[in-house]
Design a protein around this motif. Sequence first.
Motif, PDB file in Angstrom:
ATOM      1  N   UNK A  39       1.184  -6.369 -14.847  1.00 38.27           N
ATOM      2  CA  UNK A  39       1.288  -5.509 -13.774  1.00 38.27           C
ATOM      3  C   UNK A  39       2.836  -5.662 -12.924  1.00 38.27           C
ATOM      4  N   UNK A  40       3.302  -4.717 -13.118  1.00 35.16           N
ATOM      5  CA  UNK A  40       4.687  -4.553 -12.720  1.00 35.16           C
ATOM      6  C   UNK A  40       4.863  -3.751 -11.696  1.00 35.16           C
ATOM      7  N   UNK A 132      -2.666   6.159 -15.614  1.00 34.98           N
ATOM      8  CA  UNK A 132      -2.023   5.880 -14.141  1.00 34.98           C
ATOM      9  C   UNK A 132      -0.849   5.226 -14.464  1.00 34.98           C
ATOM     10  N   UNK A 133      -0.878   4.516 -15.386  1.00 32.24           N
ATOM     11  CA  UNK A 133       0.725   3.969 -15.647  1.00 32.24           C
ATOM     12  C   UNK A 133       1.851   5.118 -15.892  1.00 32.24           C
ATOM     13  N   UNK A 134       1.491   5.803 -16.861  1.00 34.47           N
ATOM     14  CA  UNK A 134       2.244   7.081 -17.078  1.00 34.47           C
ATOM     15  C   UNK A 134       2.728   8.031 -15.898  1.00 34.47           C
ATOM     16  N   UNK A 135       1.829   7.606 -14.706  1.00 37.04           N
ATOM     17  CA  UNK A 135       2.312   8.221 -13.521  1.00 37.04           C
ATOM     18  C   UNK A 135       2.976   7.438 -12.497  1.00 37.04           C
ATOM     19  N   UNK A 136       3.555   6.097 -12.929  1.00 37.92           N
ATOM     20  CA  UNK A 136       4.041   4.979 -12.260  1.00 37.92           C
ATOM     21  C   UNK A 136       2.930   4.526 -11.116  1.00 37.92           C
ATOM     22  N   UNK A 137       2.036   4.376 -11.637  1.00 35.59           N
ATOM     23  CA  UNK A 137       0.949   3.865 -10.718  1.00 35.59           C
ATOM     24  C   UNK A 137       0.207   2.796 -11.194  1.00 35.59           C
ATOM     25  N   UNK A 138       0.606   1.361 -10.916  1.00 37.31           N
ATOM     26  CA  UNK A 138       0.232   0.071 -11.505  1.00 37.31           C
ATOM     27  C   UNK A 138      -1.051   0.004 -11.053  1.00 37.31           C
ATOM     28  N   UNK A 139      -1.717  -0.842 -11.994  1.00 35.61           N
ATOM     29  CA  UNK A 139      -3.264  -1.090 -11.906  1.00 35.61           C
ATOM     30  C   UNK A 139      -3.390  -2.615 -11.980  1.00 35.61           C
ATOM     31  N   UNK A 140      -4.101  -3.342 -11.059  1.00 35.78           N
ATOM     32  CA  UNK A 140      -4.555  -4.709 -10.918  1.00 35.78           C
ATOM     33  C   UNK A 140      -6.189  -4.750 -10.929  1.00 35.78           C
ATOM     34  N   UNK A 141      -6.549  -5.569 -11.974  1.00 35.23           N
ATOM     35  CA  UNK A 141      -8.079  -5.569 -11.942  1.00 35.23           C
ATOM     36  C   UNK A 141      -8.262  -7.124 -11.520  1.00 35.23           C
ATOM     37  N   UNK A 142      -9.256  -7.111 -10.695  1.00 34.00           N
ATOM     38  CA  UNK A 142      -9.926  -8.410 -10.421  1.00 34.00           C
ATOM     39  C   UNK A 142     -11.359  -8.780 -10.715  1.00 34.00           C
ATOM     40  N   UNK A 143     -11.662  -9.776 -10.622  1.00 32.48           N
ATOM     41  CA  UNK A 143     -13.125 -10.322 -10.766  1.00 32.48           C
ATOM     42  C   UNK A 143     -13.819 -10.974  -9.566  1.00 32.48           C
ATOM     43  N   UNK A 144     -13.045 -12.078  -9.145  1.00 32.80           N
ATOM     44  CA  UNK A 144     -13.640 -12.907  -7.980  1.00 32.80           C
ATOM     45  C   UNK A 144     -14.822 -13.324  -8.285  1.00 32.80           C
ATOM     46  N   UNK A 145     -14.911 -14.007  -9.387  1.00 29.35           N
ATOM     47  CA  UNK A 145     -16.197 -14.822 -10.044  1.00 29.35           C
ATOM     48  C   UNK A 145     -16.309 -16.200  -9.608  1.00 29.35           C
ATOM     49  N   UNK A 146     -15.000 -16.748  -9.707  1.00 30.57           N
ATOM     50  CA  UNK A 146     -15.179 -18.073  -9.222  1.00 30.57           C
ATOM     51  C   UNK A 146     -13.978 -18.624  -8.325  1.00 30.57           C
TER      52      UNK A 146
END
Length: 336
Positions: A39-40, A132-146
Amino acid sequence: MRHVFLLSALLVFLSACGPGRQQRKEGAITLTDVQGHKVVLNKPAEKVVCLFDPMMDAIFMLQMQHTLVGIPAETYADKELFIPYSLIDDRIKNKRLAIPGSNETANLESIIALKPDLVIAKHMSEGTIKALGEMSIAVYLASSEKYEQVLKELADVGQLLGATERAAELVAYTKQQFEMMQSAAAAVREKDRKKAYFTWANGRIYATTGRNSMMNDCLEFAGVSNVCTAPVDQPNVNAETLISWNPDMIVMWNDPAVLFYAKKELSAITAVKQKAIFNLMPMFFYNPHTIKSLTASMRIKAWAAGEAPETSLEEVKKMMIKYYGETNGNKLITLL
């Protein structure tokens, strides 16, 4: 000599504009999310679409809710989310924030229309992330499992939003509280530990928590033993299994104890006979997929020790003020 000087200057300029230079400039943010995606951001995000409610909660705790331009659809649909958030954000109260998706789905066109710098989600296809990346929108995926994931993701979002100091403060406080709780739990001999059974909401009294789960972490931090030893997150059991486990206490997730008391076949269970059935309610204050796993653990610990419920409830209120700040924290605790 003049030509040599001009050539040197040109080389320096081209070097500064070369591949990869953009990421290394001052203020650039680069990290890796739970699914291994890089993620940048060139600067902290100013407009955020968040489709995963535990991460939206983290954004409010970071006091960066002004960056939100899109939120999970369930925020409006689920009263357990809508009521507390409407107290601390008029945009949610008046349903003015866009809802371009939820934990499981994302509407690509709706996200793009909001022109965010960053999208935070739990699930998202590689194709959508690439688009989304090609449109300069960064994506961060989370899980919050532990537990460790929850802390890392809070720190990550703090970095992505330019709230690193606030994130560090929250992480340090939570770690300190859990370490004190762990020390107290370690002092309890195994044979003296209460055996606890946990059950999820919406009448699912036979849906419990296995050893590979955040709620199991909460039970362990509280110094009690999870009667379910299955190495999964949310296994389903039957009445016979629950009876054979014979827990000393039952912790319910936002459901009434009468669901157990009404079942005659469960009447011989120690927790039922001794009326040692406790409820984490309202669930907003005890979400185990956020750092509020601390409040859940603290209440379970107090119940197991036979402490007055009012005492631990006052501690929850103090933690809410610590987590959400003086203004929002005091608004939220009116619901307790």
